[in-house]
Design an enzyme around this catalytic site. Structure first.
Site, PDB file in Angstrom:
ATOM      1  N   SER A 164       0.749  -1.274  -0.035  1.00 50.21           N
ATOM      2  CA  SER A 164      -0.213   0.008   0.057  1.00 50.21           C
ATOM      3  C   SER A 164       0.786   1.473   0.035  1.00 50.21           C
ATOM      4  CB  SER A 164      -0.928  -0.045   1.209  1.00 50.21           C
ATOM      5  OG  SER A 164      -0.069   0.121   2.294  1.00 50.21           O
TER       6      SER A 164
ATOM      7  N   CYS B 195      -2.771  -4.515  -8.495  1.00 48.74           N
ATOM      8  CA  CYS B 195      -2.688  -3.202  -8.454  1.00 48.74           C
ATOM      9  C   CYS B 195      -2.814  -2.512  -9.693  1.00 48.74           C
ATOM     10  CB  CYS B 195      -0.935  -2.912  -7.994  1.00 48.74           C
ATOM     11  SG  CYS B 195       0.050  -3.822  -9.051  1.00 48.74           S
TER      12      CYS B 195
ATOM     13  N   GLU C 172       6.562  -0.099  -5.355  1.00 46.34           N
ATOM     14  CA  GLU C 172       5.525  -0.433  -6.345  1.00 46.34           C
ATOM     15  C   GLU C 172       4.167  -0.539  -5.396  1.00 46.34           C
ATOM     16  OE1 GLU C 172       2.762  -1.759  -8.418  1.00 46.34           O
ATOM     17  OE2 GLU C 172       3.796  -3.727  -8.388  1.00 46.34           O
TER      18      GLU C 172
HETATM   19  C1  UN1 Z   1       0.478  -6.545  -8.921  1.00 49.45           C
HETATM   20  O1  UN1 Z   1      -0.744  -6.706  -8.717  1.00 49.45           O
HETATM   21  O2  UN1 Z   1       1.251  -6.222  -7.913  1.00 49.45           O
HETATM   22  O3  UN1 Z   1       0.034  -6.522 -14.933  1.00 49.45           O
HETATM   23  C2  UN1 Z   1       1.235  -6.833 -10.098  1.00 49.45           C
HETATM   24  C3  UN1 Z   1      -0.375  -7.396 -14.119  1.00 49.45           C
HETATM   25  C4  UN1 Z   1       0.302  -8.396 -13.432  1.00 49.45           C
HETATM   26  C5  UN1 Z   1       1.084  -8.083 -12.259  1.00 49.45           C
HETATM   27  C6  UN1 Z   1       0.370  -7.127 -11.327  1.00 49.45           C
HETATM   28  N1  UN1 Z   1       1.189  -8.926 -14.305  1.00 49.45           N
HETATM   29  O4  UN1 Z   1      -1.706  -7.452 -13.759  1.00 49.45           O
END
Ligand code: UN1
Length: 501
Positions: free
Chosen positions: A241, A296, A262
């Site tokens: 988060s 994410c 990230e």
């Molecule tokens: C994440 O949710 O931390 O692009 C990574 C995507 C995946 C990775 C997500 N390859 O949705």
């Protein structure tokens, strides 16, 4: 406990959560449980690390770094190639464990392991391509060049939703560069981390090499804090988060360390009146619903052109009505459970706030049973506070636009800047979108979610700092050196300075 899956991955009812070359003994240690969000049942138990265990991990990681960083990079690449092969062999078992432990559907579990295999392949290629520039020197008979050295043991802190793939983006790239890795996974997915650590280190063991992938599972933020404050870990890569990422950033900054962060995404998909509606519908549905909205990169905001607004929503609601919600191990399920009770509470809280702020529920809005919830569509307006936040659940806020400028303004109107997408067949609109989206990822006619590993992954603004996976993200894991070699018989100085002694 499903013995078939766990057995294949060498897991038992009680597992050590610390690996420092050996697995820390389990006797007398504090335990945590891993529960499956599928039915809430305990899968197995895991021990957690105390400060002494952590110190042991760091000491061994430093020792391994001295060995691993001395091995020529293409040779390191060969080890990573075998790690990729080992993952190919264990793909099904590991995928099933991912599904069991975090509740994503089985094809996504397999996709997660595939992502590890892909990044291993990428890292193998990279191991022969760690290029540095040669630069024209302003001084006669001088060579000016760039070298990239291994950085050291690096810390990787990961979230539950990609319990092994995100680690591998970091770990395999770092390993190709010459680093060793100390991993603190989410306590919501400790078994996946243990199984992964066993698989990857088995290859090193086979070659008589010291382990390079260390594991330290801790409770709450304890271990994460130790890592953030630890000068012996020159880089901390954190996924999670924005609130926690900010704390990690502060701690690492205090010791002038390096971070990759990230953090949250609040990704929008724009659907133009000039879109291929079939593609747009699939792209939005996948982006908003996959992993039950717990990526994410999940599409959290839908920005629809006024001319197709009603028609598109009608179709989308039909899709929402038809998707099968349920046990993610069953082949036709598309939406599994949220990770835990706390996540369900956040889902409910966000919907309540959205309604209080004037949002209108067009579909869903309710918990089903256990950790299963109805995916939800809410008609919203840009001033609502809740739409500026990332709620890790399948909630999609919908907005209307009339000009492309307005659509981009909406796209950029949130604190986060991870992923974005436009669905259009109009070249001008597509290029305008790419020129103006403020996100690290910008897609035309494909979803905000589901990035390939070949490109650098990461975002801007509150989403964080740095990039992971492909492109030239490897440079974050390396120590850059500018070297000047004078092979002349004199000592000319730069900028024409004279210093005759
Ligand atoms: C994440 O949710 O931390 O692009 C990574 C995507 C995946 C990775 C997500 N390859 O949705």
């Amino acid at each position: 406990m499903p013995k078939d899956i766990l057995g294949k991955l060498e897991l038992s009812e009680v597992n050590s959560g610390v690996f420092y070359g050996e697995w820390m003994p389990i006797d007398g240690r504090e335990l945590i449980s891993s529960h499956s969000p599928i039915d809430g049942k305990e899968i197995a138990k895991v021990t957690i690390a105390g400060r002494e265990d952590y110190e042991m991990v760091i000491k061994k990681a430093q020792e391994s770094f001295d060995v691993w960083s001395e091995i020529p990079a293409p040779e390191r690449g060969q080890i990573i190639r075998e790690i990729g092969d080992e993952l190919r062999q264990k793909k099904e078992a590991l995928a099933r464990l991912v599904t069991l432990e975090v509740g994503k559907i089985l094809t996504e579990g397999r996709g997660e392991v595939q992502e590890m295999i892909d990044i291993a392949d990428f890292a193998v290629g990279l191991s022969r391509q760690l290029y540095g520039l040669t630069i024209a020197s302003e001084r006669k008979d001088h060579v000016l060049c760039e070298r990239w050295h291994p950085l050291g043991p690096i810390g990787v802190i990961t979230a539950f939703n990609f319990p092994c793939a995100v680690w591998s983006w970091n770990a395999f790239i770092a390993a190709a560069v010459g680093d060793v890795v100390v991993w603190k996974p989410s306590t919501k997915a400790p078994l996946t981390a243990i199984a992964t650590t066993k698989i990857v280190n088995s290859v090193l063991e086979r070659h008589g090499l010291p382990p390079i992938f260390f594991l330290v599972i801790g409770k709450g933020s304890t271990v994460g804090n130790w890592m953030a404050e630890d000068k012996r870990l020159p880089l901390i890569s954190f996924t999670g988060s924005t609130a926690t990422g900010r704390k990690v950033y502060e701690k690492v900054a205090k010791r002038i360390g390096r971070v990759i962060l990230e953090l949250g995404g609040n990704n929008a998909a724009i659907v133009s009146d000039k879109a291929d509606m079939r593609i747009a519908l699939k792209g939005v549905a996948f982006g908003a619903l996959a992993t039950a909205g717990q990526r994410c990169t999940t599409t959290r905001r839908l920005i629809l052109h006024e001319r197709i607004y009603d028609e598109f929503l009608d179709k989308l609601i039909k899709v929402y009505k038809n998707v099968k919600i349920g046990n993610p191990l069953e082949p036709d399920t598309l939406i599994g459970p949220l990770i835990d009770e706390e996540a369900v509470k956040k889902y409910e809280g966000a919907i309540e706030r959205a309604v209080a702020e004037g949002g209108r529920i067009l579909y869903g809005g309710k918990r089903l049973e256990g950790c299963y919830v109805m995916p939800t569509i809410i008609e919203a307006h840009p001033d609502m506070r809740v739409v500026k936040e990332e709620t890790f659940a399948p909630i999609l806020y919908v907005f209307k636009y009339s000009t492309i400028e307005e659509a981009l303004e909406l796209n950029n109107s949130v604190p986060q800047g991870l992923s974005s997408a436009i669905f259009t067949n109009d070249l001008r609109e597509a290029e305008y979108f790419l020129a103006h989206s403020d996100c690290g990822i910008a897609n035309v006619n494909t979803s905000t979610a589901g990035a390939e590993i070949g490109g650098a992954f990461g975002g801007e603004k509150d989403t964080g700092v740095g990039r992971e996976a492909g492109g030239d993200a490897w440079k974050f894991y390396a120590r850059r050196q500018t070297a000047t070699v004078n092979y002349s018989r004199d000592l000319p100085l730069a900028q024409g300075v004279k210093f005759d002694i």
